[in-house]
Motif scaffolding. Structure first.
Motif, PDB file in Angstrom:
ATOM      1  N   TYR A 359       0.855  -1.179   0.000  1.00  0.00           N
ATOM      2  CA  TYR A 359       0.000   0.000   0.000  1.00  0.00           C
ATOM      3  C   TYR A 359       0.894   1.233   0.000  1.00  0.00           C
ATOM      4  O   TYR A 359       1.810   1.342   0.801  1.00  0.00           O
ATOM      5  N   LEU A 391      -2.687  -2.217 -10.801  1.00  0.00           N
ATOM      6  CA  LEU A 391      -3.009  -1.188  -9.808  1.00  0.00           C
ATOM      7  C   LEU A 391      -4.502  -0.889  -9.728  1.00  0.00           C
ATOM      8  O   LEU A 391      -4.913   0.068  -9.080  1.00  0.00           O
ATOM      9  N   SER A 394      -6.642   0.034  -6.524  1.00  0.00           N
ATOM     10  CA  SER A 394      -6.329   1.253  -5.784  1.00  0.00           C
ATOM     11  C   SER A 394      -7.562   2.144  -5.633  1.00  0.00           C
ATOM     12  O   SER A 394      -8.569   1.978  -6.337  1.00  0.00           O
ATOM     13  N   ILE A 429      -2.866   3.299  -2.858  1.00  0.00           N
ATOM     14  CA  ILE A 429      -2.427   2.555  -4.033  1.00  0.00           C
ATOM     15  C   ILE A 429      -2.128   1.135  -3.573  1.00  0.00           C
ATOM     16  O   ILE A 429      -1.229   0.904  -2.763  1.00  0.00           O
ATOM     17  N   SER A 446       1.049   7.350  -7.073  1.00  0.00           N
ATOM     18  CA  SER A 446       0.743   7.916  -5.761  1.00  0.00           C
ATOM     19  C   SER A 446       1.290   9.337  -5.605  1.00  0.00           C
ATOM     20  O   SER A 446       0.589  10.246  -5.149  1.00  0.00           O
TER      21      SER A 446
END
Length: 508
Positions: A359, A391, A394, A429, A446
């Motif tokens: 994360y 991803l 996310s 993320i 991110s």
């Protein structure tokens, strides 16, 4: 395998002895604010003899060790040589004294939800797992509760609610209350009662030298513990203010929108829920995420609106979001202690599981939305999950809180510096680790979110809630004005001159 004072410990860690070396570049374990690069041989038998009969020590490879070191995020996790599970505050104190004597780093863990990358500096040290310190004891007058250092938010909320009480706790049931509180402690009750730190009456704390003390309003450390507490000790229990439950039920409505509604959503939030407008009993959360059952290719925007003491949202609030033509609407009525279920933050929900994911978070705290920036975020999210499908789990999460109770407390009364902010970006993320290239893509995603949000504020300085921090933030971003940082550094030099608590947003 677990060990206690009742068991003889024989040559547990012979493999560690071969690694009990110090780097030639080590500047010295006792150098102020330096974390050791020594990996000493630990005399586990001696440690076991110092602890209470039911304290536990887990060695690598045991089920207890695996469970105790499993973290919510696998990215840049601390590395552990030994897990100690104390049964009382004296066990914590003895473990710290032992670690100091053996020049071993140590690190307190509640549920392992911290994601800040400074934790990786804890290498081959002792983890003090507060798992058994989970008690919640309500005072006779019903005004306070003593909460153990390992108590989960779920435990605290349910215990108090059954007694007609509630505390300023967060959304997520699986997070330890004290760990979250030391950084500030955001809550759906903060509009009425302030932050979690504003509920502290006293903190029973083990300091860097292993001494046990009670920190309260008569202590100079009380100010620092309220917002930067991770730097000064291990809190083994805290006396919290608690409050009567005024209303059993909360109204909850989730509005789901397609991407075309981005500008309308955030303009409506600016127009109707500024910090000086948002009622103390209304909390809003926003999420950008991919829901394949709604749209397999494009993220949706979900707006969660929660209102205390209602069977349905007040029409004036409901109409704001209904008029934006949501794709779907979900409405529930829930008691306070069950709200995590509808928020998908209960103990059994996916976000609470520790399954080896990485994360990333690059947070920002702001006062108002830049509508154009929100469109840019949506396009970034869409482009990224299409280009890097790994991803697509996310989210861009936004907490939008009332501020009346928060701003009723003088800003200078605590180390926490962000009382003027009410909107907290916490992009999450999430992905299964798959090599450095994917890490780079996640990092780019991110950090780009943070850049867009900050640019949209028009401010020179960034602002980040320490509990959401990534680890590359400056001290002013986390702890505010120069006078705050100077005061924190003075206290750090006095109470932790060797940087024993330098693994979570260290004040260096």
């Amino acid at each position: 395998m677990w060990l206690s004072k009742r068991f003889k410990v024989a040559a547990l860690l012979t493999s560690w002895a071969a690694n009990a070396l110090c780097s030639s570049s080590d500047v010295g374990f006792l150098s102020p604010h330096k974390n050791t690069t020594c990996y000493p041989k630990l005399n586990v038998e001696e440690l076991a003899a110092r602890l209470s009969p039911h304290a536990e020590i887990y060695e690598p490879g045991s089920d207890g060790f695996i469970e105790g070191t499993l973290r919510w995020s696998a990215y840049h996790a601390p590395t552990v040589s030994l897990v100690v599970v104390p049964r009382n505050e004296e066990d914590v104190a003895e473990t710290i004294k032992f670690a100091n004597e053996f020049k071993s780093p140590f690190f307190a863990v509640n549920t392992g939800h911290g994601t800040i990358t400074s934790q990786r500096k804890m290498r081959r040290g002792i983890e003090i797992w507060l798992d058994e310190l989970r008690t919640v004891d309500i005072s006779e007058d019903g005004k306070t509760a003593v909460v153990g250092g390992g108590a989960l938010t779920k435990t605290v909320a349910e215990t108090l609610f059954a007694a007609g009480k509630q505390a300023v706790t967060g959304f997520c049931e699986c997070v330890g209350l004290l760990g979250a509180s030391l950084g500030g402690g955001l809550s759906i009750l903060q509009g009425k009662h302030g932050l979690a730190i504003d509920q502290f009456v006293s903190l029973r704390t083990v300091l860097a030298d292993g001494s046990i003390t009670t920190i309260d309003e008569d202590s100079e450390l009380f100010w620092a513990m309220k917002g930067a507490g991770h730097n000064f000790g291990i809190v083994v229990s805290a006396t919290y203010k608690i409050h009567d439950v005024e209303h059993q039920n909360w109204a909850f409505t989730a509005f789901t929108y397609a991407g075309e509604a981005v500008e309308d959503i955030f303009q409506a939030l600016n127009d109707n829920f500024r910090a000086d407008q948002q009622p103390a009993d209304v909390v809003i959360a926003v999420a950008f995420e991919l829901l394949p059952q709604v749209d397999p290719e494009n993220p949706v925007i979900i707006v969660l609106v929660i209102q205390e003491g209602k069977d349905a949202l007040d029409p004036v609030f409901a109409e704001v979001f209904t008029n934006l033509n949501p794709l779907a609407t979900q409405t529930e009525i829930m008691p306070f202690d069950k709200l995590p279920i509808v928020l998908y933050a209960n103990l059994e929900a996916g976000p609470c599981q520790r399954v080896g994911l990485n994360y990333f978070r690059h947070p920002q705290s702001i006062k108002e939305y830049n509508v154009a920036s929100q469109r840019e975020l949506y396009e970034l999210f869409t482009d990224t999950i299409r280009a890097v499908p790994a991803l697509n789990g996310s989210q861009i999460l936004i907490d939008h809180f009332p501020t009346q109770g928060v701003q009723a407390i003088a800003s200078e009364s605590a180390a926490y510096p962000h009382r003027d902010k009410n909107i907290y970006f916490a992009p999450t993320i999430a992905y299964m680790p798959d090599g450095p290239e994917l890490d780079k893509e996640a990092m780019k995603f991110s950090s780009r979110i943070r850049e867009i949000v900050h640019k949209g504020t028009g401010e020179d300085k960034r602002s980040a809630y320490v509990n959401y921090a990534f680890g590359d933030e400056s001290l002013p971003e986390l702890f505010g004005e120069p006078w705050r940082i100077e005061r924190l550094r003075e206290l750090k030099e006095k109470y932790d001159p060797y940087g024993r608590f330098n693994f979570y947003a260290p004040i260096e």
